[in-house]
Scaffold this motif. Sequence first.
Motif: not given
Length: 426
Positions: A7, A9, A11, A23, A25, A40, A42, A61
């Motif tokens: 998991e 987070e 954007t 996105c 990461y 945003t 998760r 989010r």
Amino acid sequence: MLKKNQEIELTCEALGAELEGVCRYEGQAVFVPGALPGETLRGKVVRAEKRYAFARIEALRTPSSERREAPCGQYPRCGGCTALHMQYETTLRAKRQKVYDCLTRIGGFERPDVTETLGMESPWRYRNKGAFPVAGERGNVKIGCFAARSHAVIDAPDGCLLQTKTSDALVRAVREWANECGAAPYDEERHAGLLRHVMTREAADGTSMLILVVNGRSVPQLEKLISRAQSAAPGLRSVILSENTARTNVILGPVNRAVWGKSYLLETLCGFSMRVSAPSFFQVNRTQAEALCEKALEFAALTGKERVWDLYCGCGTITLPLSRRCESVLGIEIVPEAIEDARENAARNGVSNAQFVCAAVEDEADALVRRLAPIQWCSIRRARARKPPRWKPSPARTRSASFTSAAIPRRSRAMQSCWRRRATGL
């Protein structure tokens, strides 16, 4: 490297080729279906590769102002739509960006001039043709769409918001008939069962056609099926059985016969009356097809003296409008039924300067050029070709229409190659 079930987070920065969220990461691209730029979230990794990963939304989010509640209860399980979670205007901008990205990244074009997408006034109930796979079991038939990246059928008993109400009514009638008479749904793994697909067509005047694709040569209680279909669609003009007994993903079989009514519908496009049979290609969005045709003619800037070819012409949907603005036009198409429809359509509309040839463009272009008059303008449509058509001499001008966005740069490069050969006298 990301791992499955991790998991993270995220954007969302942009939309990808299939309108999925893109996105990042720690520098790695993560594709998240359903995410919109600026959001945003998760996410949970469902697939991890060395250079990229796929994730699903676990918690949103910060939702985008361009997000909306999907109007269809089957979304997103049904694979028929990918953008019902975003505003229509967002999809139009995304489609323009997709074309721009394909031209620059695949085609190598610098700063191409891509105009804004021409949208519809109302993007609902516009499809004049539907094809619905069948699954389930005797007495509990499922008719709907395949789930995304799957052949699992998502049942759609309430219909589809992109199809006409007539189409929904015909599909309901077939479902009721199949459950009553015990018609067995097709099982592609075992290559067993009868009912493979249900297809519908509806013309501009409200007349309609029902096509049953079957793994056999007949259906039980045919008269009951016809009666139910007539009650569901008062404008019904045709019931077709398509016999497809092969292990294949191709929907229609080689034999399509009318078991009630006519074998075709009469459509209207750009002022022309057109006969459309079950296997014939006809643009599913009539409104946008007319807009496309008008734009193609505008960009063509024909003077009335040109000899024109229309490649992959179908039943003549663009060939016939072209005939009004050129000296002569030749339509080329590999589907025999479509060529038969095209010739009938030309005669029906009093068009005498259009000819049609049943041939594979990719294989026959050179021979046709040698045998027929030189081309001065060429229209290429549909990304069905195995390879770009090449010929000598090349046409003086070429335009493409109705491609998938990824096909446009490849065809554009092929057309540039034709122009270079012509300029150097090859």
